[in-house]
Write an enzyme that holds these catalytic residues in place. Structure first.
Site, PDB file in Angstrom:
ATOM      1  N   LYS A  12       0.901  -1.143  -0.063  1.00 46.17           N
ATOM      2  CA  LYS A  12      -0.629   0.005  -0.055  1.00 46.17           C
ATOM      3  C   LYS A  12       0.864   1.644   0.105  1.00 46.17           C
ATOM      4  O   LYS A  12       2.101   1.118   0.203  1.00 46.17           O
ATOM      5  CB  LYS A  12      -1.498   0.116   1.229  1.00 46.17           C
ATOM      6  CG  LYS A  12      -1.834  -1.399   1.369  1.00 46.17           C
ATOM      7  CD  LYS A  12      -2.839  -1.191   2.492  1.00 46.17           C
ATOM      8  CE  LYS A  12      -4.284  -2.179   1.950  1.00 46.17           C
ATOM      9  NZ  LYS A  12      -4.777  -1.826   3.203  1.00 46.17           N
ATOM     10  N   TYR A  52     -11.676  -2.730  -4.339  1.00 45.91           N
ATOM     11  CA  TYR A  52     -12.258  -3.056  -2.871  1.00 45.91           C
ATOM     12  C   TYR A  52     -13.601  -2.671  -3.057  1.00 45.91           C
ATOM     13  O   TYR A  52     -15.028  -2.059  -1.729  1.00 45.91           O
ATOM     14  CB  TYR A  52     -11.799  -1.590  -1.973  1.00 45.91           C
ATOM     15  CG  TYR A  52     -10.905  -1.683  -1.518  1.00 45.91           C
ATOM     16  CD1 TYR A  52     -10.724  -2.938  -0.421  1.00 45.91           C
ATOM     17  CD2 TYR A  52      -9.862  -0.837  -1.556  1.00 45.91           C
ATOM     18  CE1 TYR A  52      -9.123  -3.334  -0.340  1.00 45.91           C
ATOM     19  CE2 TYR A  52      -8.335  -1.089  -0.792  1.00 45.91           C
ATOM     20  CZ  TYR A  52      -8.151  -1.723  -0.164  1.00 45.91           C
ATOM     21  OH  TYR A  52      -7.120  -2.013   0.543  1.00 45.91           O
ATOM     22  N   PHE A  60     -15.766   3.451   5.834  1.00 49.27           N
ATOM     23  CA  PHE A  60     -14.933   3.823   5.602  1.00 49.27           C
ATOM     24  C   PHE A  60     -14.371   3.831   4.538  1.00 49.27           C
ATOM     25  O   PHE A  60     -13.507   3.751   4.516  1.00 49.27           O
ATOM     26  CB  PHE A  60     -13.217   2.682   6.750  1.00 49.27           C
ATOM     27  CG  PHE A  60     -13.236   1.306   6.804  1.00 49.27           C
ATOM     28  CD1 PHE A  60     -13.317   1.439   5.332  1.00 49.27           C
ATOM     29  CD2 PHE A  60     -14.656   0.396   7.275  1.00 49.27           C
ATOM     30  CE1 PHE A  60     -13.864  -0.305   4.891  1.00 49.27           C
ATOM     31  CE2 PHE A  60     -15.510  -1.058   7.271  1.00 49.27           C
ATOM     32  CZ  PHE A  60     -13.859  -1.368   6.005  1.00 49.27           C
ATOM     33  N   ARG A  88      -2.005 -14.637   4.265  1.00 53.59           N
ATOM     34  CA  ARG A  88      -2.541 -14.004   4.502  1.00 53.59           C
ATOM     35  C   ARG A  88      -1.935 -14.056   6.626  1.00 53.59           C
ATOM     36  O   ARG A  88      -1.885 -13.521   7.556  1.00 53.59           O
ATOM     37  CB  ARG A  88      -3.935 -14.750   4.866  1.00 53.59           C
ATOM     38  CG  ARG A  88      -4.915 -14.309   4.085  1.00 53.59           C
ATOM     39  CD  ARG A  88      -5.389 -12.804   3.937  1.00 53.59           C
ATOM     40  NE  ARG A  88      -6.137 -11.819   4.770  1.00 53.59           N
ATOM     41  CZ  ARG A  88      -6.380 -10.873   5.393  1.00 53.59           C
ATOM     42  NH1 ARG A  88      -6.811 -10.581   3.609  1.00 53.59           N
ATOM     43  NH2 ARG A  88      -7.279 -10.659   5.664  1.00 53.59           N
ATOM     44  N   THR A  94      -5.829  -7.125  10.171  1.00 50.87           N
ATOM     45  CA  THR A  94      -6.127  -6.359   9.377  1.00 50.87           C
ATOM     46  C   THR A  94      -5.688  -5.107  10.379  1.00 50.87           C
ATOM     47  O   THR A  94      -5.274  -3.811   9.932  1.00 50.87           O
ATOM     48  CB  THR A  94      -7.753  -6.508   9.766  1.00 50.87           C
ATOM     49  OG1 THR A  94      -8.140  -7.595   8.218  1.00 50.87           O
ATOM     50  CG2 THR A  94      -8.471  -5.285   8.696  1.00 50.87           C
ATOM     51  N   ARG A 105       1.817  -6.942   9.068  1.00 50.99           N
ATOM     52  CA  ARG A 105       1.307  -5.972   9.792  1.00 50.99           C
ATOM     53  C   ARG A 105       1.638  -5.596  11.482  1.00 50.99           C
ATOM     54  O   ARG A 105       2.068  -4.102  12.173  1.00 50.99           O
ATOM     55  CB  ARG A 105       0.118  -5.728  10.049  1.00 50.99           C
ATOM     56  CG  ARG A 105      -0.354  -5.635   8.278  1.00 50.99           C
ATOM     57  CD  ARG A 105      -2.270  -6.039   7.969  1.00 50.99           C
ATOM     58  NE  ARG A 105      -2.871  -5.544   7.426  1.00 50.99           N
ATOM     59  CZ  ARG A 105      -3.527  -6.449   6.308  1.00 50.99           C
ATOM     60  NH1 ARG A 105      -4.106  -7.634   7.216  1.00 50.99           N
ATOM     61  NH2 ARG A 105      -4.191  -5.532   5.666  1.00 50.99           N
ATOM     62  N   ASN A 115      -2.307   0.303   7.535  1.00 50.65           N
ATOM     63  CA  ASN A 115      -1.714  -1.124   7.649  1.00 50.65           C
ATOM     64  C   ASN A 115      -0.933  -2.043   6.595  1.00 50.65           C
ATOM     65  O   ASN A 115      -0.532  -3.241   6.753  1.00 50.65           O
ATOM     66  CB  ASN A 115      -2.789  -2.497   8.305  1.00 50.65           C
ATOM     67  CG  ASN A 115      -3.369  -2.359   7.128  1.00 50.65           C
ATOM     68  OD1 ASN A 115      -4.123  -1.775   5.682  1.00 50.65           O
ATOM     69  ND2 ASN A 115      -4.959  -3.056   7.169  1.00 50.65           N
ATOM     70  N   HIS A 118      -2.109  -5.428   1.858  1.00 51.81           N
ATOM     71  CA  HIS A 118      -3.153  -6.382   1.177  1.00 51.81           C
ATOM     72  C   HIS A 118      -2.922  -7.417   0.745  1.00 51.81           C
ATOM     73  O   HIS A 118      -2.085  -7.529   0.113  1.00 51.81           O
ATOM     74  CB  HIS A 118      -4.208  -5.310   0.210  1.00 51.81           C
ATOM     75  CG  HIS A 118      -4.717  -6.119  -0.673  1.00 51.81           C
ATOM     76  ND1 HIS A 118      -6.307  -5.601   0.519  1.00 51.81           N
ATOM     77  CD2 HIS A 118      -5.230  -6.582  -1.541  1.00 51.81           C
ATOM     78  CE1 HIS A 118      -6.736  -7.172  -1.014  1.00 51.81           C
ATOM     79  NE2 HIS A 118      -6.096  -7.310  -1.732  1.00 51.81           N
ATOM     80  N   GLU A 131      -9.171 -10.335  -7.698  1.00 53.11           N
ATOM     81  CA  GLU A 131      -7.927  -9.520  -7.886  1.00 53.11           C
ATOM     82  C   GLU A 131      -6.766  -9.258  -8.990  1.00 53.11           C
ATOM     83  O   GLU A 131      -6.151  -7.688  -9.388  1.00 53.11           O
ATOM     84  CB  GLU A 131      -7.716  -8.908  -5.988  1.00 53.11           C
ATOM     85  CG  GLU A 131      -8.771  -9.480  -5.271  1.00 53.11           C
ATOM     86  CD  GLU A 131      -8.688  -9.300  -4.277  1.00 53.11           C
ATOM     87  OE1 GLU A 131      -7.159  -9.325  -3.574  1.00 53.11           O
ATOM     88  OE2 GLU A 131      -9.270  -9.097  -3.171  1.00 53.11           O
TER      89      GLU A 131
HETATM   90  O1  CDP Z   1      -7.466  -5.466   3.769  1.00 50.85           O
HETATM   91  P1  CDP Z   1      -7.770  -7.025   5.064  1.00 50.85           P
HETATM   92  O2  CDP Z   1      -8.431  -8.149   4.130  1.00 50.85           O
HETATM   93  O3  CDP Z   1      -6.961  -7.522   6.178  1.00 50.85           O
HETATM   94  O4  CDP Z   1      -9.144  -6.096   5.775  1.00 50.85           O
HETATM   95  P2  CDP Z   1     -10.695  -5.756   5.034  1.00 50.85           P
HETATM   96  O5  CDP Z   1     -11.426  -6.599   5.924  1.00 50.85           O
HETATM   97  O6  CDP Z   1     -10.613  -6.200   3.726  1.00 50.85           O
HETATM   98  O7  CDP Z   1     -10.655  -4.207   5.234  1.00 50.85           O
HETATM   99  C1  CDP Z   1      -9.936  -3.705   3.949  1.00 50.85           C
HETATM  100  C2  CDP Z   1      -9.301  -2.462   4.617  1.00 50.85           C
HETATM  101  O8  CDP Z   1      -9.891  -1.369   4.770  1.00 50.85           O
HETATM  102  C3  CDP Z   1      -8.161  -2.862   5.250  1.00 50.85           C
HETATM  103  O9  CDP Z   1      -6.808  -3.003   5.326  1.00 50.85           O
HETATM  104  C4  CDP Z   1      -8.107  -1.118   6.129  1.00 50.85           C
HETATM  105  O10 CDP Z   1      -6.844  -1.075   6.181  1.00 50.85           O
HETATM  106  C5  CDP Z   1      -9.123  -0.307   6.094  1.00 50.85           C
HETATM  107  N1  CDP Z   1     -10.596  -0.500   7.145  1.00 50.85           N
HETATM  108  C6  CDP Z   1     -10.392   0.900   8.081  1.00 50.85           C
HETATM  109  O11 CDP Z   1      -9.801   1.456   7.354  1.00 50.85           O
HETATM  110  N2  CDP Z   1     -10.634   0.441   9.184  1.00 50.85           N
HETATM  111  C7  CDP Z   1     -12.174  -0.521   9.380  1.00 50.85           C
HETATM  112  N3  CDP Z   1     -13.020  -0.180  10.019  1.00 50.85           N
HETATM  113  C8  CDP Z   1     -11.535  -1.734   8.512  1.00 50.85           C
HETATM  114  C9  CDP Z   1     -10.768  -1.766   7.428  1.00 50.85           C
HETATM  115 MG    MG Z   2      -9.738  -8.062   2.796  1.00 54.09          MG
END
Ligand code: CDP
Ligand code: MG
Length: 154
Positions: A12, A52, A60, A88, A94, A105, A115, A118, A131
């Site tokens: 990122k 996304y 968010f 993962r 996350t 992370r 974080n 991705h 993706e």
């Molecule tokens: O990236 P990951 O798959 O672990 O998490 P996700 O639930 O798919 O969310 C995508 C991205 O959104 C996260 O990596 C965070 O950077 C962001 N996010 C956020 O800013 N606030 C949240 N409450 C949840 C996710």
């Molecule tokens: Mg995700």
């Protein structure tokens, strides 16, 4: 039985700006995964929305799109046994506060919205194919047999 597979990973803009590209790539290389595709680009808004899409209705979402389009990212495809789950596990939870030390992370991030990396979700069937197709043409990915495979796989 374990499966050799391809998984989508993307460094990122926060990690790019902080000079962590090499660190993230090294971790995945050191694990034994094969790098089969990689580029540097700045995502346009349409691509970010597509990437996304599952979070479109979340509060968010707009901040996430602003952030992910704010600077260079490094989309990559890595290949190996159970690659999606291995990656993962390596990137950690996350929210960096929940991410174990030793994960990417957990070692390099403090904030949920910054974080570092991705990775496609192993619980989301079809995430890798979707993706990878958003970020790469098939001819941008290479196929090869790693010279160390005898020592990585039984
Ligand atoms: O990236 P990951 O798959 O672990 O998490 P996700 O639930 O798919 O969310 C995508 C991205 O959104 C996260 O990596 C965070 O950077 C962001 N996010 C956020 O800013 N606030 C949240 N409450 C949840 C996710
Ligand atoms: Mg995700």
């Amino acid at each position: 039985m374990s499966e050799r597979e391809r998984t989508f990973v993307m460094i990122k803009p926060d990690a790019f700006a902080r000079g962590l590209v090499g660190t993230v790539v090294s971790r995945l290389e050191d694990r034994g995964l094969n790098l089969v595709g990689m580029k540097v680009e700045i995502l346009d808004e349409e691509t970010a929305h597509e990437h996304y899409a599952e979070h479109e209705d979340k509060p968010f979402f707009d901040d996430l799109v602003d952030f992910i389009t704010s600077g260079p990212v490094v989309p990559m495809v890595w290949e190996g046994e159970d690659a999606t789950r291995q990656v993962r596990q390596m990137i950690g939870a996350t929210d960096p506060l929940e991410a174990d030390a030793g994960t990417i992370r957990g070692d390099y991030a403090l904030d949920l919205g910054r974080n570092v990396v991705h990775a496609a979700d192993h619980e989301d069937e079809g995430a890798n194919e979707r993706e990878i197709a958003i970020h790469f043409d098939e001819d941008e990915l290479v196929s090869y047999e790693g010279h160390d495979e005898t020592w990585l796989y039984e």
